[in-house]
Design a protein around this motif. Structure first.
Motif, PDB file in Angstrom:
ATOM      1  N   LEU A  39     -23.505  83.182  48.728  1.00 37.56           N
ATOM      2  CA  LEU A  39     -22.785  82.631  47.593  1.00 37.56           C
ATOM      3  C   LEU A  39     -23.527  82.963  46.305  1.00 37.56           C
ATOM      4  N   THR A  43     -21.703  79.499  42.055  1.00 37.46           N
ATOM      5  CA  THR A  43     -21.040  78.689  43.075  1.00 37.46           C
ATOM      6  C   THR A  43     -21.979  77.627  43.624  1.00 37.46           C
ATOM      7  N   PHE A  82     -20.195  76.650  51.871  1.00 31.04           N
ATOM      8  CA  PHE A  82     -19.984  75.596  50.877  1.00 31.04           C
ATOM      9  C   PHE A  82     -20.631  74.293  51.334  1.00 31.04           C
ATOM     10  N   GLU A 175     -14.287  83.795  47.653  1.00 37.15           N
ATOM     11  CA  GLU A 175     -15.174  82.933  46.871  1.00 37.15           C
ATOM     12  C   GLU A 175     -14.605  82.689  45.478  1.00 37.15           C
ATOM     13  N   THR A 179     -13.370  78.933  44.270  1.00 40.77           N
ATOM     14  CA  THR A 179     -14.121  78.331  43.162  1.00 40.77           C
ATOM     15  C   THR A 179     -13.290  78.259  41.892  1.00 40.77           C
ATOM     16  N   TRP A 506     -18.313  84.131  36.009  1.00 38.12           N
ATOM     17  CA  TRP A 506     -17.498  83.773  37.164  1.00 38.12           C
ATOM     18  C   TRP A 506     -16.599  84.927  37.605  1.00 38.12           C
TER      19      TRP A 506
END
Length: 572
Positions: A39, A43, A82, A175, A179, A506
């Motif tokens: 990740l 995140t 996660f 991902e 997110t 991001w």
């Protein structure tokens, strides 16, 4: 004996120390070449800052083919990651939407998901005997946090890509997609973006669809510039959507100084003044330059929107009446070369892995003013069969009869959209401050590091509107009602705005690449029995060979260690 006890003690101490270290320091090691199980830092920080439990329902279960099983496994692995980094509990479970004893029960579940905005897709596949079968699949997930719920679309469907490629793209984007929704429902602050008005830009109904999309992320305002140089400071980005009237010098100054202070702008400006409506009553019209008094400003920033029209063999279609005069109308779809389907450059996070973008009377873009402080990257380009028509010139419906050959369509990959990043010079350097400007003490001649996106077609952001009054129908952005297909306009504009406002990186998650390793389907079908035998027999042979070798080495070792006893000496 003492040596064995020492080794045992040292081993026990090492295990205890390792246990203590593992409790104090959390770490995970990803040994894959693409770091597919790692990740991003963003995140991890997002998960560590959760102050409530997170739940997710994933509608990918049941009798799935190998491709969707791979997507299901990737979602599970992502949720396990996660859970490992989250400060609160992360719960997830898989649901089979097709589970039910009767067809009525299944249809009821399908309708419930449809009402939530989760549309299923029909998947056609072949079983091991080669017989075709079809199944309804819902590649969706529902995320819940603090009573807020939102849907996540897990499957990317880009036209002209194979099912395996789309599934691989979906796995690459997991991902970011998860997110992205998680950031929306956990956000406590709302950034602001603004659509400029006052220069003939598209009115609210014609940008309604993208406004609704952006409103999930931002507070979206509209307004006219008043001459106050600080009036845009509260906005993360400004959108200029299809202006047709000239910008005053005062408005240009406000925009310029907004950029100098780090502001971001999405320019969607036509190079040519023309619309398809002008051809609805006549078979031809004249295309002229769309002079909105921004040429010098954009040139200073490093880009020029050319006064031309792009024609491309990769285009949308329009219905044309092919019957003779007096006969009943007979409409036939014909290629409309003035509506190119722009290719999205796969090397940038804004345009990667999205469908072609539909345009209408688009112009080309040139990069100018070589400046080491500005990085310029194409985002939208035409195909390899392009013709550039200089204006002013006649635009006629007869273009549909042009033959698709390399003599006419002799240009390739013309740039129609780009992102510019870096430190920009002011267009008002060594110039007087225009009349009507307030709230300034001088001209800032060089910008802070910032970025802007330039697209040479305002129609990229415009949605179609049917009817009027209470019968008004807003069509989705990028939807072509003649081709019954939705193109990548909405995702492109959303990515562009998100990229402009993204200071944390991001959107870089969209750049993740996972190498697609596909099995040879012909070998699977034609050599099925051979590979089955190989997979069964070869491990047995290897096991037998290892056992024989081990037995041989062991016998040889202990045979050498055993020495015959010396013979007893006898006295005479």
């Amino acid at each position: 004996m003492k040596k064995k006890l020492l080794h045992t003690a040292l081993f026990s101490i090492a295990i205890v120390l390792l246990t203590i270290v593992s409790e104090k320091f959390f770490f995970r090691i990803d040994l894959t070449s693409e770091k597919r199980y790692s990740l991003s830092d963003n995140t991890k920080n997002l998960l560590r800052n959760l102050d409530d439990d997170l739940e997710m329902t994933i509608y990918l279960d049941g009798d799935l083919n190998s491709g969707f099983l791979r997507l299901r496994r990737s979602v599970k692995e992502m949720m396990d990651e996660f859970s490992a980094y989250s400060a609160r509990s992360v719960k997830y479970h898989f649901v089979n939407p097709s589970e039910g004893t009767t067809n009525e029960e299944r249809m009821k579940k399908y309708e419930e998901l449809e009402k939530k905005g989760m549309r299923g897709i029909m998947v056609y596949d072949k079983d091991s005997e080669g017989e075709s079968r079809q199944k309804m699949v819902f590649p969706w997930a529902e995320i819940s946090y603090k009573g807020k719920k939102s849907n996540i679309h897990l499957l990317k469907n880009i036209p002209h890509k194979s099912g395996e490629e789309n599934l691989n793209i979906s796995i690459e984007s997991l991902e970011y997609e998860i997110t992205d929704v998680l950031r929306i429902i956990t956000s406590t602050k709302t950034a602001k973006v603004a659509f400029l008005e006052g220069h003939g830009e598209f009115t609210e109904p014609f940008v309604y669809d993208i406004t609704q999309t952006l409103s999930h992320y931002y507070q979206v305002d509209r307004g006219v510039l008043s001459g106050n140089v600080e009036e845009l400071n509260d906005y993360e980005a400004v959108i200029i959507a299809g202006p047709t009237q000239k910008f005053s010098e005062a408005d240009k100054f406000v925009l310029d100084q907004y950029i100098m202070h780090g502001g971001r702008v999405l320019w969607m400006v036509d190079g040519t003044c023309i619309s398809l409506d002008s051809l609805s009553t006549a078979s031809e019209t004249i295309g002229v330059e769309n002079d909105v008094n921004l040429t010098d400003q954009l040139f200073k920033y490093g880009v020029r929107i050319n006064a031309d029209l792009v024609q491309d063999v990769q285009c949308s279609f329009i219905p044309v009446n092919m019957s003779r005069e007096g006969d009943a109308p007979e409409y036939k779809p014909m290629p409309w070369y003035y509506s190119p389907l722009l290719l999205t450059v796969p090397t940038h996070s804004i345009s990667k892995n999205i469908a072609p973008v539909k345009s209408e009377f688009v112009s080309s873009i040139h990069f100018v003013n070589d400046n080491d402080q500005i990085r310029k990257t194409p985002l939208l380009v035409t195909s390899t069969g392009t013709h550039l028509q200089n204006i002013p010139s006649i635009v006629s419906m007869d273009i549909i009869n042009v033959e698709q050959n390399g003599y006419y369509f002799n240009t390739q990959n013309a740039i129609t959209g780009a992102v510019l990043e870096g430190i920009f010079p002011s267009v008002f350097t060594n110039r007087m401050i225009p009349n009507g400007i307030t709230g300034t003490t001088g001209i800032v001649s060089e910008s802070k590091p910032t970025k802007m996106v330039v697209v040479a077609d305002g129609d990229v952001i415009r949605n179609d509107v049917q009817g009027s009054g209470q019968n008004t129908n807003i069509l989705p952005l990028g939807y072509d009602r003649y081709m019954n297909q939705k193109f990548g306009n909405s995702e492109f504009v959303l990515n562009a705005v998100n990229y402009l406002t993204d200071d944390d990186g991001w959107l870089s998650l969209r750049s993740r690449e996972i190498q697609l390793r596909l099995l040879n389907k012909q070998a699977i079908i034609g050599q099925r029995k051979f590979w089955q035998i190989v997979n069964i027999v070869l491990p047995l042979i290897a096991l037998f060979a290892f056992g024989a070798l081990f037995h041989f080495v062991r016998n040889r070792k202990y045979t050498r260690e055993i020495k015959p006893l010396p013979k007893a000496q006898t006295s005479e």
